[in-house]
Design a protein around this motif. Structure first.
Motif, short mmCIF file in Angstrom:
data_model
loop_
_atom_site.label_atom_id
_atom_site.label_comp_id
_atom_site.label_asym_id
_atom_site.label_seq_id
_atom_site.Cartn_x
_atom_site.Cartn_y
_atom_site.Cartn_z
N LEU A 1 0.83 -1.21 0.00
CA LEU A 1 0.00 0.00 0.00
C LEU A 1 0.86 1.26 0.00
N TYR A 2 1.95 1.25 0.77
CA TYR A 2 2.86 2.39 0.78
C TYR A 2 3.50 2.59 -0.60
N LEU A 3 3.87 1.47 -1.23
CA LEU A 3 4.47 1.57 -2.57
C LEU A 3 3.46 2.13 -3.57
N LEU A 4 2.22 1.71 -3.46
CA LEU A 4 1.18 2.24 -4.34
C LEU A 4 1.05 3.75 -4.17
N ALA A 5 1.07 4.22 -2.92
CA ALA A 5 0.96 5.65 -2.68
C ALA A 5 2.10 6.41 -3.35
N THR A 6 3.31 5.89 -3.25
CA THR A 6 4.46 6.55 -3.88
C THR A 6 4.31 6.58 -5.39
N LEU A 7 3.86 5.49 -5.97
CA LEU A 7 3.67 5.44 -7.42
C LEU A 7 2.59 6.42 -7.88
N LEU A 8 1.64 6.67 -7.01
CA LEU A 8 0.56 7.61 -7.33
C LEU A 8 0.94 9.05 -7.03
N GLY A 9 2.17 9.27 -6.60
CA GLY A 9 2.62 10.62 -6.29
C GLY A 9 2.09 11.16 -4.97
N ARG A 10 1.81 10.26 -4.01
CA ARG A 10 1.28 10.67 -2.72
C ARG A 10 2.25 10.29 -1.60
N PRO A 11 2.12 10.93 -0.43
CA PRO A 11 2.88 10.46 0.75
C PRO A 11 2.40 9.06 1.13
N PRO A 12 3.27 8.24 1.74
CA PRO A 12 2.87 6.86 2.09
C PRO A 12 1.61 6.79 2.96
N ALA A 13 1.45 7.75 3.88
CA ALA A 13 0.27 7.70 4.75
C ALA A 13 -1.03 7.91 3.98
N ASP A 14 -0.93 8.43 2.78
CA ASP A 14 -2.12 8.69 1.96
C ASP A 14 -2.34 7.56 0.96
#
Length: 472
Positions: A250-263
């Motif tokens: 989930l954290y990796l997905l957030a990074t790929l989407l250009g978001r902070p990991p918590a998001d």
């Protein structure tokens, strides 16, 4: 470097000299003909694409839609819109396009305006005498004839650089799409494995509860209870690892989407089913791969750009000619506006680095060596692409066979555990056989789940090797 301005008939000999080199300098670019990309073994069917799980149909651009998973489709589209690597690739493409516009501006008329006022006093006059105030104002313009194609070749090089940058951006798109699908599969696989292991733990807890009841009734021992408890604890110990894998995905997905990991995307957190293809894998053939792979296209466009730059270097062997003219006013300030202050010039402007021909020859040799290196790099890109696809096909094919065998082993272990449980409950089987059957089932379930998860990762790796995920 020298520049001469010629008026009237005096310009004819120099213009004739320049016209003698009016052909475009350097070779015209042609696609590599004697390369690996044209070999029959490189353009035919893939050697490892054997079996009903593969199709000779060409890979669709948006390959992730083959999974028919709306959540995956939405994630990939969001990543392609917001990923930071893609934003950087877009900026590189914008820069290349700006360089192209600069090269194209070399064809335009160049103009300059100059003006000034001076106070001068000749030496030897009385020190109290004022100097003479004079002025100079002029406007000049020049148009490049580009008789030897130097500007034309520079534009060709910039166009090829733009196309190479676009191919590099497309390669980032393929990587981002694949990374997003992998991260999504990681989350789903972790939940899938959690569900399987929780089912095994529940089965073992049921056995533990039954063992405790039997021990209280005198049909079992404390040793049986401790062994059943140990089996439950061993299986439960694997659960936090799967929860960690899910959260990391989930954290990796957030990074790929250009978001902070918590998001991270909360709606993906509950994904429990592995992405599944409802059809055979479309892989096409080698010729389609060579056309599709962005890194191969980038390597080919690099050859085109450096071929044009060879022409730029060769153009320096010949004169550069422009048609120029100027008008101006100059003279003492007291005569400002008189007809005698007006002057003009018109004629060809010639520049030629004739004395530096060894330097020019060295630059030509450098450009030629660069092209030969580019050709080797192009062949290497084709070979590496073919190797990656063949390896991905072979890995997927073998892993699919392994997963099928592990599924059969899991089904057999489940049947054995069920039979052992019945025998134990009816007093016809010993407790150790029951625990051993359940331990085998837990191991078979975990191994089969891992194999199924690996198949999805193999599919994504194959799609990445095939170069899907960008629009030509």
């Amino acid at each position: 470097m020298g520049t001469r301005r010629v008026w009237g008939r005096a310009g004819a000999p120099i213009l004739a000299l320049a016209l003698s080199a009016c052909a475009t300098a350097g070779p015209d670019y042609r696609s590599p003909e004697q390369s690996v990309a044209t070999a029959p073994s490189a353009t035919g069917a893939f050697h490892s694409a054997q079996g009903g799980q593969f199709s000779q149909a060409d890979l669709p651009d948006h390959w992730w839609r083959l999974y028919a998973d709306p959540r995956l489709d939405a994630l990939v589209e969001q990543a392609l819109a917001a990923n930071t690597d893609l934003r950087q690739a877009d900026a590189n493409l914008d820069r290349a396009e700006a360089v192209l516009r600069e090269a194209e501006a070399g064809r335009a008329i160049s103009t300059s305006i100059s003006g000034g006022e001076t106070l001068a006093r000749p030496s030897g006059v009385g020190q109290h005498l004022p100097g003479t105030v004079s002025y100079d104002f002029g406007l000049s313009a020049a148009y490049p004839l580009d008789l030897n194609g130097r500007i034309r070749r520079a534009i060709e090089a910039s166009v090829a650089d733009v196309e190479a940058s676009a191919a590099a951006r497309d390669y980032v798109r393929t990587s981002v799409a694949a990374a997003t699908a992998r991260a999504y599969a990681q989350v789903c696989a972790a939940n899938y494995a959690l569900a399987i292991n929780r089912r095994v733990v529940k089965l073992q807890r049921d056995t533990l509860d039954a063992t405790r009841r039997l021990a209280r009734g005198g049909r079992g021992t404390a040793f049986d209870v401790s062994r059943a408890q140990a089996a439950v604890d061993a299986s439960a110990a694997a659960l936090p690892g799967f929860e960690g894998q899910r959260q990391n995905g989930l954290y990796l997905l957030a990074t790929l989407l250009g978001r902070p990991p918590a998001d991270y995307p909360r709606d993906v957190e509950s994904c429990a089913a592995l992405p599944t293809l409802a059809q055979a894998l479309p892989v096409g053939d080698g010729a389609a791969l060579i056309r599709r792979r962005p890194d191969i296209r980038q390597a080919e466009r690099t050859i085109a750009g450096d071929t044009a730059r060879l022409g730029v270097a060769m153009a320096d062997l010949y004169p550069q000619v422009r048609i120029g003219g100027s008008v101006g006013l100059s003279g003492p300030l007291k005569d400002f506006g008189n007809g005698s202050a007006f002057g003009f010039s018109l004629g060809p402007l010639l520049s030629w680095s004739f004395p530096n021909r060894p330097v020019v020859r060295a630059r030509i040799a450098q450009a030629d060596a660069q092209i030969r290196g580019d050709l080797a790099g192009f062949d290497g890109a084709v070979l590496e692409a073919l190797r990656q696809v063949e390896s991905a096909l072979e890995t997927y094919r073998r892993d699919a066979q392994r997963a099928a065998m592990l599924d059969r082993a899991r089904d057999g272990a489940a049947l054995s555990a069920n039979q052992a449980g019945k025998l134990f409950r009816f007093g016809r089987g010993d407790f150790l056989s029951l625990l051993d059957a359940q331990r085998s089932l837990a191991s078979a379930e975990a191994t089969a789940a891992t194999a199924r998860t690996q198949l999805v990762q193999d599919q994504v790796a194959l799609f990445l090797a095939l170069g899907g995920g960008w629009t030509p």
